[in-house]
Write an enzyme that holds these catalytic residues in place. Structure first.
Site, mmCIF file in Angstrom:
data_model
loop_
_atom_site.group_PDB
_atom_site.id
_atom_site.type_symbol
_atom_site.label_atom_id
_atom_site.label_comp_id
_atom_site.label_asym_id
_atom_site.label_seq_id
_atom_site.Cartn_x
_atom_site.Cartn_y
_atom_site.Cartn_z
ATOM 1 N N HIS B 68 96.393 57.773 -23.475
ATOM 2 C CA HIS B 68 96.278 57.606 -25.075
ATOM 3 C C HIS B 68 97.577 58.062 -25.715
ATOM 4 O O HIS B 68 98.617 58.435 -25.232
ATOM 5 C CB HIS B 68 95.121 58.473 -25.447
ATOM 6 C CG HIS B 68 95.244 60.126 -25.534
ATOM 7 N ND1 HIS B 68 95.213 60.697 -24.127
ATOM 8 C CD2 HIS B 68 95.690 60.942 -26.173
ATOM 9 C CE1 HIS B 68 95.441 61.951 -24.222
ATOM 10 N NE2 HIS B 68 95.862 62.358 -25.502
ATOM 11 N N HIS B 73 101.384 62.828 -24.177
ATOM 12 C CA HIS B 73 101.021 62.140 -23.288
ATOM 13 C C HIS B 73 101.822 60.758 -23.049
ATOM 14 O O HIS B 73 101.866 60.146 -22.143
ATOM 15 C CB HIS B 73 99.549 61.469 -23.325
ATOM 16 C CG HIS B 73 98.653 62.844 -23.236
ATOM 17 N ND1 HIS B 73 97.845 62.631 -21.867
ATOM 18 C CD2 HIS B 73 98.126 63.716 -23.936
ATOM 19 C CE1 HIS B 73 97.175 63.992 -21.990
ATOM 20 N NE2 HIS B 73 97.314 64.456 -23.209
ATOM 21 N N HIS B 157 87.770 61.270 -27.376
ATOM 22 C CA HIS B 157 89.077 61.937 -27.790
ATOM 23 C C HIS B 157 89.811 61.446 -29.100
ATOM 24 O O HIS B 157 89.636 61.922 -30.016
ATOM 25 C CB HIS B 157 90.035 62.230 -26.442
ATOM 26 C CG HIS B 157 91.383 62.983 -26.663
ATOM 27 N ND1 HIS B 157 90.847 64.154 -27.016
ATOM 28 C CD2 HIS B 157 92.602 62.825 -26.864
ATOM 29 C CE1 HIS B 157 92.263 64.718 -27.231
ATOM 30 N NE2 HIS B 157 93.307 63.750 -27.030
ATOM 31 N N ASP B 178 92.847 63.216 -21.643
ATOM 32 C CA ASP B 178 92.067 63.993 -22.701
ATOM 33 C C ASP B 178 90.826 63.307 -22.840
ATOM 34 O O ASP B 178 90.922 61.961 -22.965
ATOM 35 C CB ASP B 178 92.921 64.228 -23.933
ATOM 36 C CG ASP B 178 93.923 65.255 -23.487
ATOM 37 O OD1 ASP B 178 94.126 65.731 -22.435
ATOM 38 O OD2 ASP B 178 94.781 65.464 -24.497
ATOM 39 N N GLU B 204 91.530 67.401 -17.355
ATOM 40 C CA GLU B 204 92.133 68.222 -18.426
ATOM 41 C C GLU B 204 91.224 69.483 -18.148
ATOM 42 O O GLU B 204 90.169 69.466 -18.008
ATOM 43 C CB GLU B 204 92.200 67.710 -19.854
ATOM 44 C CG GLU B 204 90.794 67.307 -20.434
ATOM 45 C CD GLU B 204 90.804 67.668 -21.834
ATOM 46 O OE1 GLU B 204 91.265 69.063 -22.092
ATOM 47 O OE2 GLU B 204 90.185 67.121 -22.739
#
Lengths: 980, 538
Positions: B68, B73, B157, B178, B204
């Protein structure tokens, strides 16, 4: 007509060409086209019967040829024929039946042929044909079951019940098919298992267990439709251990105490463990990825009553409580086969309510509502979650949530707290009318425990009124109901908002304000409850209500008419006549409050009061004459109250009679609510009624209770609506309770008129008839006997009072005479249904002579602190003091003494001419023989009257009563301790 | 190379610079390429030199998968491709690809223009980097090459967040990135297929030990304070990050406004990033929650009914209002400007995000009842307004992690993206309660995991046929075992019973070419070329 003929001729030509001469590919295509046209002919409703019969002939003919490649289409057409046309069922049935028998293989065509048969049967409603035909029985069934075609397999499973196949075989077949490689077959098999349970009362433990095991295995099936079906099956079979456990017990203990039964039921750890294990099993499904499975899982959870409460409580919190951690081991050891970590249940309902899909959330709301009914603490905590759901973004979910709350409220388990109020009341300004309406519905029934809550609720309603004027009528109605239920708070509120209502210094009433009207409604409601002690302020306020009469009475039209309201308001305003000093004497504190608030108008008020007085004093004589609020009674309030009590029972009984159609249509919620209101009404009446009314009131109270029970019993007999309240309890218990109540009504009073007695007897008859239709709640010979004896009583009464017996009684009489000898449950079920249809409940009209037979029992100077002395094993004397009300000389009274299981009966004899008839006082020294070998014990004593007309003989024989007893007093506990 | 080798370059026992290199079946995949926001030196990037054959990343890595668009990230991606020279395939979902440049550009601006730091990558780098990206859809199987197959699953998320499934030959893994197991107002809950037969799940563990209770309580609190504030005529400042939380809260408020009929109280969005982000959200409806997808046909939920754009002149206009302003932690920018104006009034309300970096105003407000806050040397703000701390979080809690792991039932679990002590607790819980081996490697650790291998066998037609069709054995038995369940008529007749053991029965044979094959028992003799002998006992 012409076109029709042309079309048909062309089709006929091509079809016969194909079947008789040339079945090449080319003609095959033509033939298919022809068949399509034939279908058009069949479906078209204007096609003549003549053509249709020709079509039928041709189709039948084709079926006899062996060109199988078009048989499929032909069968389809035949089924269309059966569906759309009424005339040809027999031909179709016979042809296809022969066809199917001729094939005798497991190909799809056979199945299709059978499907056609089924359709034609359904249309002509001759089910018996197939199930009776032996050819279409097990062999064919098994043949089709082993078909390699999936569609055949799933069809045969879905229609298995139509074949003449034993239940035992069906179960095995279904169980086998639950491991079919094709998911739809698996699902069909599971559904089949579910429906089987209803078909036959399967009583085999291991069979049920293997079904359950299989379903649990399928809970982790790869296919979602199988998983959801498996969830349903799991839940289905959970019912079994519970039922199996309590049924035999209940049968044994028909006569014993209900409480004891329940206690033993709950104490059976084994059963409870089973149920809990199933619950945990289903909980594991709520995190499934499929929406359907989740929805079903939550719906199933709602079905599972009687689960341990700590398990339920854990479902409301994701955090595992310490208490619960300890418990985990217990669950694991009782659930024998499957790995069931109890942590599965943690926060299950939280997940459900947080779900992304509104279907799941809705289903969770419904289930929560069902479960809250049986558990107090669970209800409280679940409400916290439900309140938050009022913030949901989908209207449907919010609505469902409010409905759940409403349901909880009808069953008295809605305990709203202060911290909920903000959230709850915010729905009153929701832009959606339905939501606002549902909220007000809940508010009507809500118990507001403190002043803050009350004030915020009222303010919420007033805000609602401000923002949505169109709700006015409903809001007034709610305010009235709330005001009646919380009169003290209402009085307080009215006093606080007095300034708003009071005319300003210019003397103008703010009559245009809806808000003022709303507060006035509240004042009216409060004053009605506090009739004797209406404060002067309230009276003044009520005077102001008169200009609003139209608006207010419109919204209260379900409570009172405009005339009544007007009469009442003017009646109240007359109280202002009494000397002014008295008012101020009584209400000094109130005015001082006003003064404290440094109200500049306080003097103004006094001024206002005085002239009003003088004016109305002068005119009172005239006014009183035509006032419907009978003026002669207004001031002697005691007298008034008495009259009131007797008269008020009439309307209550009317309401009770009105609930009968509701009971019949299965609206149990409404019935329960209405009857609860009736009870409350009676309770308020009984507060200030005197001895003479006590009999009437007690009777009315019993009557209302019986009706309520009847409502609950009814639900078990006739298909209820979707959302069933689950506090209906077990049918067995209910019916027995109802019987007890009716006995109490029949024998606990005297002075019935003939009509009154007939009414009660018919009621008793109704219950007998209901019992007859369910073999599990009646021992048929006993009930039939009771039915006959009651009927003869009815007959006797009818003759005595020369009254024509009701249709119901007449039909029942003839039913009893012609009653078939063979023990056919269906026959009874059917005829009882017919008989029940005939029953109609009239309004009970009470005469004034009714006397309540009751007793008071006491043992002077005995309580748990001051026990009586005894020596273990020796008889102990108990000095009873007994007051008997309205007992007549024919009554056979028994004193029942119970220590645990042991019961001793003592017959009470007393001198008939000692006292006046109404009240007898007896002092007795009764020996209790079998004192237990213990340091101390307590004994329960009770006085019962023998029900002489009940021929139900008690089997005891040991000198006890020969008939059932109806109890005249509450149980009295007597305490003993060994003499040291 | 047997087994799975897992090299954790970032987010090992910490939160930040997520980057995991997984090698299995001869393939090497980089999952996420994030940067650490807490460091300014070379620690901010993963240590790429540890990748085997680091001289040529393109050759060394089969592909990069980004879950994402959050910077921890994706932050190092332009650096890795443009500066370090990776030129292979990169995969991310459509929304991530669309929103990533916004994030990266914003970050670059803050770093370079405001703080005057050395530029790590330029705007052109971002553009060229994202041109190399292949966008994927949910549940779309992508063949990266002949052996490697990847698939994205919905992760909740933030918009466009995905979990990735990767499969080489017989071994399969899932990297979750996530995710959030509970849906919120604009995003759905994570969802993934059940029967993936996984060797490894890398998950995660931000909230490794927290169990959060119902989200509704948090929403209720928030709505209550906001409503009470505006009802009394106060102004509400909601400092928030532009993407994600802002939309979530705004949907919540917009819906509430609609229901409660609060038309006269305006909701403002400060111009800039947020409006642009809203535009993207409107286009990415397919990635939002069920409710928004359902109602899309009638109204786009991101067309907020009550939201207007804010102008500076309105700052001191009378009357209640609600204002969304960036940045979230009141570290500067517009939200600080508004804060200075509104904080001194008791009527107003400031909400704070769940987490604030030390040193920001948000953190000071959170840490205690500060009455005076120094903004710089000259200005000091008298804080009299009410403070409400939000506790919305887009991460799943420990129960969610457990639920997911239990649901997927892999053979091994690796925890990343969490705090060390909490991860250790969760690790213990996973191994004891679920019986799954669990690891919590630190940065730059390597974990070796055995992978599964299946032997493929042939099946004869007869065997297959036997498996898929019912194979019942009929037999008749006397009615003695039938008691209460058959109907009356069975009493005299023999009872038919049916036995249908749906177990696939067959014989495994290995022919000369050493190919294993399953055959039906009837075929065996023919296959072996043996005659059937029957023995009869006299």
């Amino acid at each position: 007509m012409e076109t029709e003929r042309l079309v048909w001729e062309k089709c006929d030509r091509e079809l016969s060409c194909y079947t008789n001469i040339d079945s090449s590919d080319k003609t095959h295509l033509c033939c298919l086209k022809a068949l399509a046209s034939v279908r058009a002919l069949i479906v078209n409703s204007s096609t003549s019967d003549e053509t249709i019969s020709r079509v039928l002939d041709t189709l039948v003919r084709i079926l006899h040829h062996d060109q199988e490649n078009i048989h499929h289409h032909v069968l389809k057409l035949l089924s269309d024929l059966a569906l759309h046309r009424d005339l040809s069922h027999t031909t179709i049935f016979d042809t296809v039946y022969a066809y199917a028998l001729g094939r005798k293989d497991a190909s799809p065509l056979t199945a299709e042929a059978l499907a056609v048969i089924v359709t034609s049967m359904e249309r002509s409603q001759s089910f018996s044909k197939l199930s009776s035909s032996s050819e279409l029985s097990e062999n064919l069934f098994l043949l089709l079951c082993s078909s390699s075609s999936v569609s055949v397999r799933s069809w045969i499973i879905l229609n298995a019940k139509r074949f003449n196949v034993g239940t035992c075989l069906l179960v095995t077949v279904f169980l086998g098919f639950t491991s079919d490689p094709y998911p739809y077959v698996r699902r069909a098999a599971l559904d089949g298992l579910v429906s089987l349970k209803e078909l036959a009362n399967v009583q085999k433990h291991d069979l049920i267990e293997s079904c359950y095991d299989r379903a649990v295995e399928l809970l982790i099936d790869t296919n979602e439709c199988v998983r959801s079906a498996a969830t349903r099956v799991t839940i289905r079979y959970d019912c079994y251990p519970e039922e199996a456990a309590d049924l035999p017990q209940l049968k044994e203990s028909k006569v014993s105490e209900w409480g004891v039964v329940l206690a033993t039921l709950y104490n059976e750890v084994g059963d409870k463990g089973w149920l809990d294990a199933v619950f945990i099993q289903v909980c594991a499904m709520v995190r499934d990825t499929s929406v359907e499975v989740r929805t079903v899982a939550f719906a199933s959870l709602g079905q599972m009553k009687l689960v341990s409460e700590d398990l339920l409580l854990q479902t409301l919190s994701k955090k595992i409580t310490i208490h619960f951690k300890k418990r985990k081991t217990i669950v694991l050891c009782t659930s024998k086969k499957f790995d069931l970590p109890a942590s599965n249940v943690a926060g299950v309902f939280v997940h459900g309510l947080e779900d992304e899909f509104s279907e799941v959330r809705k289903s969770t709301c419904i289930s929560l509502g069902k479960l809250t009914i049986s558990y107090v603490q669970f209800a409280e905590e679940a409400l916290n979650l439900l309140m938050d759901m009022l913030n949901d973004d989908i209207t449907e979910v919010r609505l469902q949530c409010l409905q759940t709350m409403y349901h909880m409220a009808t069953l008295d388990c809605l305990k709203v707290q202060q911290l909920h109020m903000h959230m709850f009341l915010s729905t009153l300004v929701d832009s959606n009318t339905l939501i606002r309406c549902a909220t007000r519905k809940v508010l009507r029934l809500m118990k507001l425990t403190n002043l803050d809550m009350f004030n915020s609720a009222i303010n919420g309603l007033l805000t609602n009124l401000d923002s949505y004027v169109e709700d006015e009528a409903d809001i007034f109605n709610v305010l009235f109901k709330i005001g009646r239920g919380h009169s003290n708070f209402a009085v307080n509120f009215v006093k606080e908002t007095f300034d708003e209502i009071e005319p300003s210094c210019e003397g103008e009433l703010r009559i245009d304000k809806a808000r003022v009207a709303a507060i006035l409604v509240l004042a009216i409601a409060a004053s009605l409850t506090h009739e004797q002690h209406i404060s002067s302020i309230l009276r003044r306020v009520l005077t102001y209500a008169i200009p609003f009469l139209g608006r207010i009475s419109y919204s209260l039209r379900d409570v009172m008419s405009q005339d009544t309201l007007f009469a009442y308001l003017s009646y109240c305003s007359r109280f202002l006549h009494s000397p002014i000093a008295e008012i101020f004497g009584q209400e000094e504190h109130c005015f001082s409050v006003v003064e404290d608030a440094s109200n500049p108008y306080s003097k103004e008020i006094i001024k206002h009061v005085t002239p009003l007085h003088q004016v109305s004093y002068g005119t009172s004589e005239i006014n009183c004459q035509d006032n419907s609020w009978d003026p002669s009674h207004t001031f002697s309030s005691q007298e008034y109250q008495q009259k009131e009590a007797t008269h008020a029972i009439g309307p209550v009984l009317k309401i009770v009679a009105d609930t009968w159609p509701l009971i019949k249509s299965g609206c149990t919620d409404e019935v329960c609510r209405a009857l609860r209101d009736c009870k409350e009404e009676l309770a308020t009446l009984s507060v200030d009624s005197d001895e003479s009314d006590a009999g009437l009131l007690a009777f009315a109270y019993q009557y209302v209770r019986s009706m309520k029970l009847l409502g609950k019993v009814w639900m078990h007999f006739y298909p209820p609506r979707k959302f069933i309240g689950s506090r209906t309890g077990l049918l067995d218990l209910l019916v027995e309770k109802l019987d007890m109540n009716l006995r109490r009504m029949r024998y606990g009073f005297w002075g019935f008129s003939v009509e009154e007695e007939l009414h009660i007897l018919e009621f008793i008859l109704l219950i007998c008839v209901l019992r007859l239709s369910k073999p599990d709640i009646c021992y048929r010979p006993t009930i039939l006997k009771r039915l006959r004896s009651t009927l003869s009583c009815v007959e006797h009464l009818c003759q005595k009072g020369s009254i024509k017996p009701s249709d119901f009684a007449r039909e029942l009489n003839s039913f009893c005479q012609e009653e078939s000898s063979d023990d056919d449950g269906l026959y009874y079920a059917f005829s009882s249904k017919r008989l029940v249809e005939l029953f109609s409940l009239q309004q009970f009209v009470l005469g004034e002579k009714l006397k309540h037979i009751k007793a008071d029992l006491s043992v002077p100077d005995n309580d748990s602190e001051n026990p009586l002395p005894f020596i273990a094993g020796f008889p102990a004397a108990i000095p009873f003091e007994i007051w008997l009300h309205n007992v007549c000389s024919e009554d056979r009274l028994w004193l029942k003494l119970t220590v645990e299981e042991f019961t001793q009966y003592v017959f009470l004899t007393f001198d008939k001419h000692e006292d006046n008839d109404c009240l007898k006082k007896v002092a007795l020294n009764v020996p209790f023989y079998t004192t237990p070998k213990a340091a101390s014990f307590s004994l329960r004593a009770c006085i019962g009257k023998e029900c002489l007309f009940d021929d139900l003989q008690m089997a005891k024989g040991l000198g006890g009563p020969k008939h059932e007893l109806t109890y005249l007093c509450n149980e009295k506990e007597v305490y003993f301790v060994t003499r040291s | 190379m047997a087994g799975i080798e897992c090299l954790v370059l970032g987010a090992g026992q910490e939160v930040g610079k997520s980057c995991v290199i997984v090698s299995f079946g001869g393939k090497r995949i980089m999952f996420d390429c994030g940067m650490h926001m807490g460091y300014l030196d070379n620690r901010r990037y993963p240590d790429f030199s540890r990748i085997p054959d680091s001289s040529d990343f393109t050759k060394s890595l089969t592909c990069i998968i980004v879950t994402h668009f959050h910077l921890d990230h994706i932050g190092a991606l332009p650096y890795f491709t443009e500066v370090c020279g990776y030129d292979g395939p990169i995969y991310m979902t459509y929304p991530t690809k669309a929103l990533a440049p916004l994030m990266l550009e914003d970050y670059r601006k803050v770093m370079v223009d405001r703080r005057g730091e050395e530029e790590q990558f330029t705007s052109e780098h971002i553009t060229t980097c994202l041109k190399k990206v292949t966008a994927v859809d949910l549940k779309q199987s992508i063949k990266v090459d002949d052996d490697l197959e990847i698939r994205a699953y919905y992760a909740g998320h933030v918009i466009g967040a995905a979990m990735f499934y990767a499969k080489v030959k017989d071994s399969a893994i899932v990297y979750t990135g996530d995710y959030n197991m509970t849906p919120d107002r604009h995003l759905g809950a994570a969802s993934i297929d059940k029967f993936l037969h996984l060797d490894l799940v890398i998950t995660e563990s931000t909230y490794a030990t927290t169990v959060r209770d119902s989200k509704y309580a948090r929403e209720r609190e928030f709505l209550k304070v906001v409503h009470e504030c505006v009802a009394k005529g106060g102004k509400v400042l909601i400092p928030t990050f532009a993407l994600g939380r802002a939309q979530e809260l705004c949907i919540l408020l917009d819906d509430y406004w609609e229901r409660m009929n609060l038309k006269n109280v305006p909701i403002y969005f400060s111009a800039g990033l947020t409006l642009q982000a809203n535009m993207y959200y409107k286009m990415l409806i397919g990635w939002t929650s069920q409710k928004i997808k359902d109602s899309y046909a009638t109204r786009n939920a991101f067309d907020f009914k009550h939201v207007r754009s804010f102008e500076r002149s309105m700052l001191n206009a009378p009357g209640p209002c609600v204002l969304f302003a960036t940045p979230g932690m009141i570290s500067g920018g517009f939200s600080l400007e508004v804060f200075k104006q509104w904080a001194p009034s008791e009527m107003n309300l400031v909400t704070l995000p769940g987490y604030c970096v030390a040193g920001t105003i948000g953190h000071k407000l959170m840490s205690g009842k500060a009455t005076k806050i120094k903004i710089d040397k000259k200005t000091e703000v008298d804080v009299r307004c009410k403070i409400h701390q939000l506790s919305f979080s887009p991460h799943t809690d420990s129960k969610g992690i457990m639920d997911l792991v239990k649901f997927l039932s892999p053979k091994h679990v690796i925890l990343v993206h969490g705090e060390k002590p909490k991860m250790a607790t969760l690790k213990g819980k996973i191994s004891s309660e679920l019986g799954i081996k669990c690891y919590d490697p630190a940065n730059n650790d390597v974990v070796h995991i055995p992978s599964s291998q299946y032997v493929k066998i042939d099946a004869s037609e007869a065997f297959v046929h036997n498996c898929i069709n019912p194979n019942p054995k009929h037999f008749e038995s006397k009615a003695d075992n039938d008691s209460d369940m058959g109907a009356k008529d069975t009493a005299s007749m023999p009872v038919k019973e049916i036995e249908d053991k749906r177990v696939a029965e067959g014989i495994l044979v290995m022919d000369k070419a050493k190919r294993p094959k399953a055959v039906h028992q009837n075929e065996l003799l023919a296959m072996l070329g043996v005659e059937e002998h029957t023995i009869e006992f006299a």
